[in-house]
Structure formats: structure tokens, C-alpha cells
Design a protein around this motif. Structure first.
Motif: not given
Length: 1403
Positions: A1014-1017, A1035-1049
Motif C-alpha cells: 500500500a505504501f509503494l505508490p 524527501t530524504t525518508a521517501a528516497c531511502l525507503a524506496l531504495s529499501q523496497y527495491m531490495m525486495i525483488s
């Protein structure tokens, strides 16, 4: 007795006919007949005593004459007889020497007996010594051999007999036997006979050993007797020098000998003789005698340590060697000077001459701190260390020597650096200034006292001087008027005047009734000072009547003007003996008051000046110490173990003396606990044990408090790396079984729980220390888990998230044991109090604006996944709860601001509902989502995968046990086949597990039913619209969180990789760009094939305008390249540019990158041509100085001749393609930086046509000319001629041009070659051999094989122009415009081979 015995020069002289009355041997007995003659000798000795030697001398002489053919037993018997003879003479002679009635014949007989016995004994001793040395050589044990039995016994026997011989000679010669000779003149031959024997014994190689000490002492005392009584001084000094030249081991023996001779025997002149002999040796002589120089230097140094006071008169002779070439002699002289300064010229009781000598010697030592030889510099520093340790260094020399010692820290010699560190440590340990050295603490007191001194000086300067008038001058001025008054008083007067006079006298009497004569005199003086002359005269006359016996007024018995004036003068000026005593009773005068006040002010001024000077010296010393600390701290990571050990010891010393910045060195050496060098690790552990783990105190509890205070202070503001290193030290303490452990743990719990009043920093330090202790003993924390939850994670958790974070770190420490073990994982149920507290604290913190919440949240989520059962369910509920709290906050804000038409600062407007959300709270929620996503992946790939492997292993073991014996027999029969099958089955099972984990990550983690999806979009929306979502934290938190999501697959990574690189390149926030670099580095390791086309974009951040981003980029790329995740290509030139970065830390990181890269085979060699092309590109605009600096560092890694030769050819060929003069100059400079060899020079000559037409440029000519200068050094004649010819050719073309030089002279060559000059210039001549062959490992032809058009600056492979992309603003509707277009996305070129998932999961 009609004959005299003369000691012969040679043994054979005694059988020859001598002079008148000279003894001649009559019968030389053959070896076979010697035994019966020895029997007669024994019998005569028993019957006649020692005088039997006169009759049996020939027997002893026969043994000497035929010593080689005589049996060993015969010689031993002879030696024993001679010892008895000498001992008998020593016993019988004292009575003869004392007696006055001895006839000349008897005296002569005794003299001959003495000379005969001593001669035979000394010569036979020399024979035994020679045989003993020969046996040592012959019977020396080889690699596997043994000593001969007979030789070993004979040698052992001689060692015991040698001492008996020397004792007998000492007893004899100690007697005053000089009276036996005529006129007491002992013949030189007799003395030489004994001394030669002594020096022969000293030549024994083992004479300096401990076991030879009795023999050595006997020889020294025997020679001392000869020097003192028998005039052997000159001979001894010469012999000492000769033996030192040939026998190096005698240096300590002779030093001890000279010491004994000069002290016990009082022959001090021997020191001057020996030192003079050594001082007269020239440098040329010492250069020829290497072993002699070493012996001389050792002798001088040891003698100086034994008798330094006796070396002072002869030191001028030795100082001349300080200018000589022998560094060992310079070392010896400096050590002598040091001994003199420590033991003689020290203290405050020196006279002016002693102080002058002391200062001169110190100046001499300071000069040799800059000696050309490193050994001398090191030893002088050691001498200074001994001087400082002995507190013999004058205070005025401290600053000067300290400055020199700090300078020696930069010495090239390791020994000099170590000695300098030791000297600085001695300065600190024995400093005379203060026990605490801090320039910051001294600054304020110095300023205060300096201001006070200035005020005193101004006060004294502005004060008008008081005129000082002496009493004699005042008396001379008042005497005429006083004389008139006296005469008037003594003349007869009228009745009225008489009545007035009586009234005055009555007043005077009333004043003086109760006073004595001295008080009356003081009153008279007071009247005189205030010009009351009449009262003074009357009181003086009246005093005589009242005190007739007083000495002051005795002269007034005859009352005349003269006697009155004399009495008044005595009272006013005072007599010689009464002046001081009287002046004490006189009233203070302005003059005396001024004098006293001036003396007090002068004393105060001097005291203040001394105080200010002391503070200045202390501050200077503290600043020098602080400068030394900064230099020595950089030595903690040198490769030399001994230097690191000295630096560690120095850090300990400065920390013990509370020097400013001393803790920085102690912290900096902490990482050395991980050193592979056991010595360094042990030194660091011992240092920390000494500083922190061995506290002082009366009781165990006081010690525990001190220990905890010390460790807590070290942890204040400590980095994560420092704390990790400190864990190793603390674990060792708790694992050592110290008696303080339980008390320390108790004190830590008291501080953490607040039972004692402590600060927040101390509570945090206490809980971290408890975590370190738990790694050694888990029960320290596990048994008090409820206490941790209630104190740090309870109701007040939101008040101190830092304490909560550190408490979570401590709890995590109890999981280390199980994660490292192979047993079932240790986990707690979901409803445990710990997880309830954690989830509540995290959820409540989401809607708070606490700056420390995020660090607490990261550690708390980590703990949930490490310790909780089904942590994914816990975290899912946590995300749901946090989102609900944030939505509730938004709803509350919407109700409160329903009438507001615009959004306020720090909030964003919802497009649909018009509600406001706090950006900080939203950022914290997104950070929580990213953290959960990251640890969910880690949980699957580590914990779940490890648990699957463990369960599979247990199943296989259980199946193995259930199998019967028959199956085991079959297994044994088909062992090899089964092993292969089992291996495949194991690999297949692991692959199946890995595939399961991958499938879960790909399909389930971001499925619609999973809350993470739910939070990825929202993350993509915030990152792609920086204009709309401009809050920095969001902005800082969102970019860091997106990079952590990208580690999934891989699919999520591919979908968002373009957006992530857009953020990397175009974000205005440096922290976002730095975080993006780190995240993309991790993604490169996880999905290398996806990231490989984007490599160029990663390298581009090396030229970022912000230093922190550049630093992060070079750190990440270094790890990726050195771990072979990224292929090393020409983009490394961007790292090379950082070698000249203005930030020193970035420069050191770039240098470390190339140092590590150089360890890979030919890596830098293969990259150099591309790096040179890129850096010399005119579009880059790099200055020539920067280019030279970079190339100088890179070319230092080229050390192989073959690489040098190949690079010469490649660089020369690039002259053809270079389009600008600057590129020519860069190529020429690169050639000059190579360590050119003969093969490289030959290649340079062969490529003459490539650069000859550019030689008119000075930037090309000068570097090539410098190559010839380097080649000429140490070159052979033939090769030197070739270099000279090449240099002439260079110079000719440079001065006159290529056409003017080569066209006339080379017509014939060009005609023979059949080619035009144009073709010669444009074509590169092929080498004589191997030009067309492609070297191994090359997939393309070499640079030299390309066409001319190919030698240009390499262009980028993708020439598509990137469209200008702007960030969206608040008014834009299309938020995806901020992402790179499809045309900007790099295409996959070469897939990168990845390690199997099975191998990664194991790691």
C-alpha cells in the motif's frame, strides 16, 4: 752465587753462551727422561723449599723447549710444581724484605729464584693457553658432532688451573720485591714476561663470558699491580689500544680494567693515555679498521658510564671525533656526554665553569640531533631521554629540546622516530610544570596574570620618584641654625626668660617622666625633624639630668655648645653600631616610607614576572605536547609494529597526565584491537587495561565506580565504530574472571535505573556497557529484561528515545549467541511485554516530531525481527496502527483548519479531502515502511533460510539413524556413488529453498493483501514530485525507503531504477544524493545485471560539488571495485581526479583506492592509457600542475620493466593522435614520470618519429631531456654514450627544428630507406620483432596497431543527447515528468555473472 739470571727474549737464548756471570742452561733433558727429573724436582721442593728452582731450572726449561713432544701429564706436573715454587717465594720473601741484615748474596739468590720461577710459570702458562685455544678450534662441535673426550677434560682442567697461576703471581708481585734489584730498578724484560702472559690470556675468546669472571678479575688486578708498582703505565695504554683493534670482545673487559686501575689503584693517568691514543686516530685510520672502531666506541661508552667524572679532562680529545666520518665513534662520544651531564654536571650547585661546560655539551648534543646518520640521531634522542628521566635537563632547555624532539617525529628512520616518541613520553612523565597539561586551561590564567603584570608596570612607571635625602645631608643643612639656638640657650638669661624656660622644661618633664633614655632620644630626633630646635636642645639638656648614666647623654657632663651639638648629631644620625637599632625606634620619614614601599613593589613585580614566565613556559610546553600528539596519532596505523607499540604507549602516558586531546589518541587506537598483529593487539588491550580496567581505590565499590566513570567518559560522543571496538575490550574484561565484575554490573544497573542521581549520558553509557557485558555473559541482560522494559521502554519512553534506542541495542546483544550457534533460534512470543512496549513506542513516535525517534525505530524493528516469533505479523499490525494514528492526526487537523483556505508551512494539502498532513510525521511513517521492508527481506534470506537448512539437516540425521545395518553395508559398497548423489541432493535442496525465498520476495511481499504494497505508490509519488513534496525530511525518508523496497525483488528494482538515478543526479539535497549512492551500491551488489548499464551515472557523483557526496561516492565505488562487483574501466579517471581534491580526507580515500587496486595484477597498468586520454582532454580543462600530480602518483605503481617498455610505446604512439600542444606536453610529462630502463629507452628511440616534430615545444623537450638526466646516473660507459647522443639529437631538433636538423644529415639514410620524409614522420616504425602478435588477455589490437584516426580522446559509447528534464512544480499535473525518459535509460550491455543464491544465503 756467582751468576745472574737474565730473562731472555726468546726461549732458545738460554742455551747460548751469554755474557760474564750470565746463567746458561747446561742440560736439556729429553722428553723420555723428564719424569725422573721431575721426581727429583718434587723431592727437592719438599726438602729445600722454593729455592730448589735454582738447581732444577733446567728441568723446567726442558719442558718449555720441547713442549710439543712432551706429554700433557708431564707439563701439568711441571705447572703444579712451579705454582708451588711461586707460592713458596711469596710466603718466604716478606721476612727477607723487611730484614735489614740480609747479605747481597742472599738477596741475589732470592732475586734469581724469583725471576726463574716467574719466567717458567709465565711461559708454561702461555703454552697451555695456546693449546687450549687450539683445542677449542679443533674440537668445536659441528652440526651433529661431539667434542673429543680428552680434549674436553684437558680444557676443563686448564680453566681451573689458570686462576691458580694468576693468584700465585698476584701474591708474589704485590710484595715490594723491587728492593731485590739493584737501585730498585726492575728490568723491563721481567715485567714484559708477566704482562705478555696476561695479555695472552686476554686474547681468549671466552674471557668476556660470565664464567671467566674470576680469571678476568685476577688479570685486571695483576696488571694493576704492574702499572702502579712496576712502571707499566705507558705499556698498558699502548697494549690496550692494540688489543682493542684486533679483539672486539675486549671492549667491556678493558673498560672495567681501566675503571679498576684508576679507582682502586689510583692510576688516573691511564684514562688520559688511552683516551689520547684513541683521540689521535684519524678518520682514515678508523675507516680502515671497522672492528677496531666498534671496539673503541664500545670501550669509550662503557668507560664513560663507569667513570664520567674522570672523562671530563679528556673530553676535548674525544669531541674531535664528532666531526669524523665514523658514526659509531660519534655515538660513543654522545653517550659519554650524556653520562657526564646526568651524573656530574647536574644540579644547582655548579660553579660558572661547570655551567659553561654543561651548556656546551648540551649544544653539542643538540647539533647531532640533525646528524647525517640515522643511528646517531636515534642514540642522541635516547641520551636525551635518559637525561630527562634523571631530571638533569635544565629548565631553560626544555622548550628547545622539546621542539627538536617533535621535529624528529618526521624522521625517515624508524629507530629515530621510536626514540623521539620515547623522549616525548619522558618529557611528559617528568615535566616540571603541571600534572595536567592543557593549553586551553592555561590560557585564561595566563591572560589574567599578564594583565596584572601590565598593571603593576604601569603603576610603577606612572609614579613620580620620591627625592631621597640622607640624614647626614639634613644634619648639615640644619646644623648652623641649631648651633645658634644652642648658644642662645646656654647664655645667661633674664628672669622672664628664665620663667618661660622653666615652663617649657616642666612641659618636657611631664612628657618624659615615664620614659627611658632611648625614648627621650627618639623624642629629641622628632623635635629636630619638625624644626623645633629649642625644644630639642632643652630636652637633651634635661635628659642628661634625668639619665646621668646614659651613654647617649654622657658627653653633656661638660655643658658646652660643642658637646650639645655632638650629642644632638649622635641622636639624629646615629653611631655606626646603633644606627639600625635606633632607626627602628625613630618615626617613619617620607624617605624611609618611600624606600620601603619601593622595595615591596619591586619584590611584587619580580614575583609577578616569574609567575607569568612560568605560565608562558607551561603553555608553550603544553602546545608542543599537543602538536606531538597530533603527529603521533597518525602513526598508530603505520606498518611498523615497533613504532605502533611506542605510539600506543605514548597515548597512554599523555592520557594519564590529562593532556588536552589525549582521549582522541586513545579512541583512535581502539580499532587496533582487531589487528592481525598479535603484538599490536596485545599492546592496545594492555593500554586500555591500564587506563580503564585497573582502577585505583580503597574498596571494591570505589574501584567499580571509578572504572564505570572512565568507560562512560570514553563513550561520550563516541562513534559506532568506536563503541564496537570498545566492546572487544569490555568483553575481555568480563571474560577474564575479574573480582570486580559483579560489583561493576551492580553499579551499572544502579546508574541505569536511576537509583543514584546520574545524567542522561551516564545512563545511556551504562546500558550500552551492560550490552557489552551481555556478549560475554548473556544472563547479565536476560535476567533483567523486565527492568529494561519498565525503565527505558515504559510510559516515559517518548521522553528519551536515545535511552530507549541504546536499551534496544543492549537487548539485541543476547541474540548474538544463538545466531552464531547451530541450535534452534531463541525467540520470544508475540505477546511478550518487550514487544508490546516496542510497538507502542514506535507507533506513538510516528505522530511525534522527535529527532531521535528514527534511530530508535530502526533498532527496534531490527530487534523485532531478531527476537520475536512471526515478526512479519507484528510489523504488519505495527504499520497498520501507525498509519491509523497518522490518519487520525490528519482528521483532527482537518477539523481544526476546516475554514482555512490555504496550506500552512510544514504541511501538504490533500488533493481530494483538503486535509493537512504533517510532513515530519509522514516522513517517519515512510521511514518505518522502508525499515520493515528491508528487515523482512533480511529475515527471509537469513533467519528463515537458516531455519530451513537446520530442519532439513535434522531430518536427514533422523533418517540416517533409522536406517538399519543392511543399508549401511550397501552404503559402504557404493560409497563414491552415494557421495555424489548426496551432494547433488543437497545442492538441489538448497536451490529449492533459495527459489522458495526468491518467490516469496517476488510475489508475496508486495502482494495486494500485504500492507507493504500500500505504501509503494506513495513512495514513488513523493520521490518523483520533488517540487510538490519539497520538505527535506520527507524527501530524504521517501528516497531511502524506496531504495529499501527495491531490495525486495528484481522487478521492483527495474521499475524504479530510473527514478532513483534521477533523484541521484537532480536532487538539490546533498544528504539525499549521498543516501542514494549508498543505496545504489547495495543494489549493485544484489542485482548487478540491472545496475551495470548505470555505472557511468555512479561515477559521475565523484565530481559532485558537495564534499560529503564525493566522499560517499568514492567510498562506495572503492568497495564495489575492490570486491569485483564493478568492472574497472576508464571511468576510474574520475577517482584519479580526487587525488587533487581540496578535502584531505577525500584525497586519502582516493589514494587508498589506488593502493588497493595496485595489488591486483596489472590493473593500473591496463587503465593508464585511458586515464591519460581522459584527463588530458581539452574539454576537461585540467591544469598541467594537477595533471602532473595525479600522474606522478599513478606512475609510482608501475615497477616492472616490461610494463614500462610497453607504456613508453603506447604513450609515444599517442603523440600522433594528440590534437593540441597541451596534450603533447601531458604525454611528454607522463613519459618523464616512468622509471625508465635500458629497454624502455631503446623503445623511446625506436618511436622517435612519433614525437620528433613536437620537440620545438618546451613542454615536450624539457620532460624528455629530464629522462636523459635520470638515465645518465650510474650508467655504464657504453649506455651513457647512447644517452648523450640521444640528448644531442633532442637539443638539435629543439633549437633548429626537425627539417633543418634531419634533412641534410639524413639524406643518405632516407635514400637507403626509399621513403620520403613525410612518410617517415607519419608512420610509426614497427619493432624488430613481435609487433603483429597480440598479447595474452587482449581482445583487441594494441594501441600502436590502430589507424591514425583512432588515436583520439575516447568518446562516449551512447551519443544520444539527453533531453532537458525539469522537476515538476506544485501546479504540474503530470508528476512522472521528473523521471528520466526511456531514451535516457541505459541498455544492458554485458550481463554480470552472479554467485548462486545458495552461496549468498550461506554468507
Amino acid at each position: 752465587m756467582s751468576w745472574d739470571f737474565f730473562v731472555p727474549v726468546c726461549v732458545g737464548d738460554l742455551v747460548k753462551s751469554g755474557g760474564i756471570n750470565q746463567y746458561v742452561v747446561q742440560d736439556v733433558v729429553s722428553p723420555k727422561q723428564l719424569p725422573p727429573y721431575l721426581s727429583k724436582f718434587k723431592a727437592a721442593l719438599r726438602s729445600q723449599g722454593p729455592m730448589c728452582i735454582l738447581e732444577h731450572f733446567d728441568t723446567g726449561y726442558s719442558v718449555l723447549q720441547q713442549c710439543r713432544s712432551v706429554e700433557l701429564g708431564v707439563k701439568e706436573d711441571t705447572l703444579e710444581l712451579l705454582i708451588q715454587v711461586v707460592n713458596g717465594l711469596a710466603a718466604s720473601l716478606p721476612a727477607l724484605l723487611v730484614s735489614t741484615s740480609v747479605s747481597s748474596a742472599e738477596r741475589k739468590e732470592k732475586l734469581n729464584a724469583v725471576k726463574m720461577s716467574v719466567y717458567l710459570l709465565c711461559k708454561l702458562t702461555e703454552i697451555f693457553e695456546s693449546d687450549s685455544n687450539r683445542q677449542c678450534i679443533v674440537t668445536a662441535p659441528g652440526k651433529g658432532g661431539k667434542k673429543g673426550k680428552g680434549g674436553g677434560e684437558g680444557l676443563l682442567q686448564w680453566d681451573s688451573e689458570r686462576e691458580k697461576v694468576l693468584q700465585a703471581l698476584v701474591q708474589l708481585l704485590q710484595l715490594d720485591i723491587r728492593s731485590l734489584w739493584s737501585l730498585s730498578l726492575v728490568e723491563e724484560e721481567f715485567i714484559s714476561c708477566v704482562t705478555c702472559c696476561c695479555y695472552k690470556l686476554l686474547e681468549n675468546p671466552t674471557i668476556s663470558h660470565v664464567k671467566s669472571k674470576p680469571t678476568r678479575d685476577c688479570i685486571i688486578h695483576l696488571l694493576g699491580v704492574l702499572i702502579k708498582k712496576y712502571n707499566h703505565l705507558l705499556g698498558a695504554s699502548v697494549k690496550v689500544i692494540q688489543l682493542l683493534q684486533h679483539f672486539e670482545q675486549l671492549s667491556s673487559v678493558f673498560a672495567q680494567a681501566v675503571f679498576v686501575w684508576s679507582t682502586e689503584y689510583g692510576v688516573r693517568a691511564i684514562i688520559g693515555e688511552v683516551i689520547r691514543e684513541i683521540g689521535q686516530r684519524s678518520s682514515e685510520e678508523l675507516a680502515r679498521e671497522a672492528s677496531g672502531v666498534k671496539a673503541f666506541s664500545s670501550f669509550i661508552a662503557e668507560l664513560g658510564s663507569l667513570v664520567p667524572e674522570l672523562m671530563i679532562p679528556n673530553i676535548s680529545v674525544l669531541i674531535t671525533h664528532l666531526e669524523g666520518e665514523s658514526h659509531t665513534m660519534r655515538v660513543a662520544v654522545c653517550e659519554v656526554l650524556g653520562e657526564i651531564l646526568v651524573r656530574v654536571l647536574c644540579g644547582d650547585g655548579l660553579d660558572e665553569s661547570g655551567k659553561a661546560d654543561r651548556d656546551r655539551f648540551f649544544d653539542t648534543l643538540q647539533e647531532h640531533l640533525h646528524d647525517t646518520h640515522s643511528h646517531v640521531r636515534a642514540r642522541v634522542l635516547q641520551v636525551y631521554a635518559r637525561i630527562v628521566n634523571s631530571k638533569a635537563l635544565p629548565l631553560c632547555k626544555y622548550s628547545e629540546v622539546m621542539e627538536l624532539a617533535v621535529g624528529r617525529l618526521m624522521d625517515k628512520s624508524i629507530n629515530a622516530v621510536k626514540s623521539a616518541i620515547q623522549l616525548l613520553a619522558a618529557f611528559i612523565a617528568h615535566n616540571p610544570y603541571s600534572c595536567k597539561l592543557s593549553s586551553a586551561d592555561l590560557k585564561k590564567p595566563l591572560e589574567k596574570e599578564a594583565a596584572k603584570l601590565k598593571e603593576i608596570k604601569e603603576k610603577l612607571t606612572g609614579k613620580a620618584p620620591v627625592a631621597m635625602i640622607k640624614a647626614s645631608e639634613l644634619w648639615a643643612a640644619m646644623e648652623p641654625e641649631l648651633l645658634v639656638t644652642v648658644r642662645a640657650e646656654l647664655e645667661p638669661t633674664s628672669e622672664a626668660e628664665e620663667e618661660e624656660k622653666e615652663d617649657d622644661d616642666r612641659d618636657v618633664e611631664e612628657d618624659k617622666e615615664a620614659e627611658d633614655d632611648r625614648a627621650t632620644a627618639v623624642k629629641v630626633a622628632q623635635f629636630l625633624r619638625v624644626n623645633k630646635y629649642r625644644n630639642a636642645v632643652r630636652l637633651c639638656i634635661r635628659a642628661h639630668r634625668c639619665f646621668p648614666e646614659s651613654e647617649m647623654f654622657a658627653s653633656l657632663s661638660t655643658l658646652t655648645p660643642e658637646t650639645v651639638i655632638d650629642t644632638l648629631a649622635l641622636i639624629f644620625k646615629g653611631s655606626d653600631e646603633d644606627t639600625s637599632e635606633l632607626s627602628q625606634n625613630l618615626p617613619p620619614t617620607p624617605q624611609k616610607e618611600a624606600e620601603k614601599e619601593e622595595e615591596e613593589e619591586d619584590g611584587e613585580l619580580k614575583k609577578q614576572e616569574m609567575l607569568v614566565q612560568y605560565l608562558k613556559d607551561t603553555e608553550t610546553f603544553a602546545l608542543q605536547v599537543e602538536r606531538a600528539i597530533s603527529v603521533i596519532n597518525t602513526m598508530l596505523y603505520l606498518k611498523t609494529t615497533s613504532v605502533v607499540q611506542e605510539a600506543v604507549q605514548f597515548c597512554v602516558t599523555v592520557c594519564e597526565f590529562s593532556v588536552a586531546n589525549s582521549v582522541s589518541g586513545v579512541r583512535k587506537m581502539l580499532p587496533l584491537v582487531w589487528s592481525t598483529d598479535a603484538a599490536i593487539k596485545d599492546a592496545v588491550v594492555q593500554a586500555y587495561r591500564r587506563l580503564y580496567l585497573n582502577p585505583q581505590g580503597d574498596t571494591i565499590r570505589v574501584k567499580a565506580h571509578t572504572l564505570v566513570d572512565s568507560l562512560s567518559e570514553l563513550m561520550v560522543d563516541a562513534s559506532l565504530g568506536t563503541i564496537q571496538c570498545l566492546e572487544e575490550i569490555v568483553q575481555e574484561f568480563f571474560g577474564s574472571g575479574s573480582h570486580l565484575q559483579s560489583t561493576v554490573v551492580q553499579v551499572l544497573w544502579e546508574r541505569f535505573t536511576g537509583k543514584r542521581e546520574t545524567s542522561g549520558l551516564q545512563r545511556r553509557a551504562a546500558v550500552l556497557l551492560l550490552g557489552m557485558a551481555a556478549r560475554a555473559e548473556r544472563e547479565v541482560v536476560l535476567s533483567n529484561l523486565d527492568t529494561l522494559c519498565s525503565v527505558a521502554l515504559g510510559e516515559k519512553v517518548t521522553e528519551d528515545f536515545l535511552l530507549a534506542r541504546d536499551s534496544v541495542i543492549t537487548i539485541c546483544s543476547i541474540t548474538d549467541h544463538h545466531r552464531l550457534s547451530k541450535g534452534a533460534p531463541f525467540r520470544l512470543p508475540q505477546d511478550h511485554q518487550l514487544f508490546t512496549c516496542l510497538t507502542q513506542a514506535i507507533a506513538e513516535g510516528v505522530v511525534m516530531e522527535d529527532p531521535y525517534w528514527q534511530s530508535f525505530m530502526e533498532q527496534a524493528v531490527r530487534l523485532l525481527y531478531f527476537l520475536a516469533e512471526s515478526p512479519d505479523q507484528l510489523c504488519s499490525r505495527l504499520l497498520q496502527r501507525s498509519a491509523r494514528l497518522l490518519l487520525d492526526q490528519i482528521a483532527e487537523g482537518g477539523e481544526l483548519n476546516k475554514d482555512a483556505g490555504q496550506t500552512q508551512d510544514g504541511s501538504q494539502e490533500s488533493n481530494e479531502q483538503g486535509e493537512q498532513v504533517n510532513c515530519v510525521c509522514l516522513a517517519q511513517l515512510l521511514a518505518l515502511c522502508g525499515c520493515v521492508a528491508f528487515w523482512q527481506v533480511s529475515h527471509l534470506e537469513r533467519s528463515v533460510s537458516a531455519e530451513l537448512r537446520r530442519r532439513r539437516g535434522e531430518t536427514e540425521e533422523r533418517e540416517e539413524k533409522e536406517k538399519g545395518p543392511s543399508s549401511k553395508a550397501k552404503q559402504a559398497a557404493n560409497e563414491s556413488a552415494m557421495e555424489e548423489e548426496l551432494g547433488l541432493m543437497g545442492a538441489s535442496a538448497e536451490d529449492t529453498e533459495a527459489e522458495l525465498i526468491r518467490k516469496i520476495c517476488e510475489t508475496e511481499l508486495l502482494a495486494e493483501e500485504n500492507l507493504l504494497c500500500a505504501f509503494l505508490p506513495l513512495l514513488v509519488r513523493v520521490c518523483s514530485s520533488p517540487g510538490r513534496y519539497s520538505h527535506p525530511q520527507l524527501t530524504t525518508a521517501a528516497c531511502l525507503a524506496l531504495s529499501q523496497y527495491m531490495m525486495i525483488s528484481p522487478s521492483v528494482c527495474e521499475e524504479n531504477i530510473r527514478l532513483m538515478f534521477t533523484v541521484l543526479e537532480r536532487s538539490s539535497l546533498p544528504v539525499v544524493r549521498a543516501n542514494a549512492i549508498i543505496a545504489l551500491g547495495d543494489l549493485t551488489v544484489r542485482f548487478p545485471n540491472i545496475l551495470e548499464p548505470w555505472t557511468q551515472n555512479l561515477y559521475a557523483r565523484l565530481s559532485d560539488e558537495v564534499p560529503s557526496v564525493r566522499q560517499t561516492a568514492v567510498t562506495v565505488l572503492t568497495q564495489l571495485v575492490l570486491k569485483d562487483v564493478l568492472k574497472v574501466k576508464g571511468q576510474v579517471s574520475e577517482v584519479a581526479v580526487l587525488l587533487i581534491d581540496p578535502e584531505p580526507h577525500i584525497t586519502s580515500l582516493a589514494l587508498n583506492f589506488f593502493n588497493e587496486l595496485a595489488s591486483k595484477d596489472n590493473a593500473i597498468y591496463n587503465l593508464l592509457p585511458d586515464i591519460i586520454s581522459r584527463l588530458s582532454d581539452p574539454e576537461r580543462g585540467m591544469t598541467s600542475e594537477d595533471f602532473n600530480t595525479i600522474m606522478k602518483q599513478l606512475f609510482s605503481y608501475i615497477t616492472k620493466e616490461r610494463q614500462t617498455e610497453s607504456l613508453v610505446e603506447k604513450l609515444c604512439q599517442r603523440f600522433r593522435t594528440a590534437k593540441t600542444e597541451r596534450q603533447w606536453c601531458d604525454l611528454a610529462m607522463s613519459l618523464s614520470l616512468l622509471s625508465m630502463c635500458e629497454r624502455g629507452f631503446k623503445r623511446l628511440q625506436e618511436c622517435w618519429e612519433c614525437y620528433s616534430d613536437k620537440l620545438t615545444e618546451p613542454g615536450v623537450y624539457q620532460p624528455l631531456l629530464s629522462i636523459t638526466a635520470k638515465l645518465r646516473r650510474g650508467a655504464k660507459a657504453q649506455f651513457k654514450a647512447q644517452v648523450d647522443e640521444f640528448e644531442k639529437r633532442l637539443t638539435a631538433v629543439h633549437t633548429r627544428g626537425l627539417e633543418n636538423v634531419e634533412s641534410p644529415e639524413m639524406d643518405e639514410e632516407n635514400a637507403n630507406e626509399g621513403g620520403s620524409s613525410d612518410k617517415t614522420v607519419m608512420r610509426t616504425p614497427l619493432p624488430a620483432r613481435g609487433r603483429a602478435r597480440i598479447k595474452r588477455g587482449q581482445s583487441k589490437p594494441s594501441v600502436s596497431g590502430r589507424s591514425d584516426d583512432s588515436f583520439v580522446t575516447p568518446q562516449k559509447s551512447r551519443k544520444s543527447k539527453k533531453p532537458v528534464i525539469t522537476f515538476s512544480s506544485d501546479e504540474e499535473e503530470d508528476e512522472e515528468d521528473a523521471v528520466m525518459a526511456e531514451s535516457e535509460t541505459p541498455k544492458v550491455t554485458t550481463p554480470i555473472a552472479r554467485t548462486s543464491r545458495r552461496a549468498r544465503l550461506r554468507n
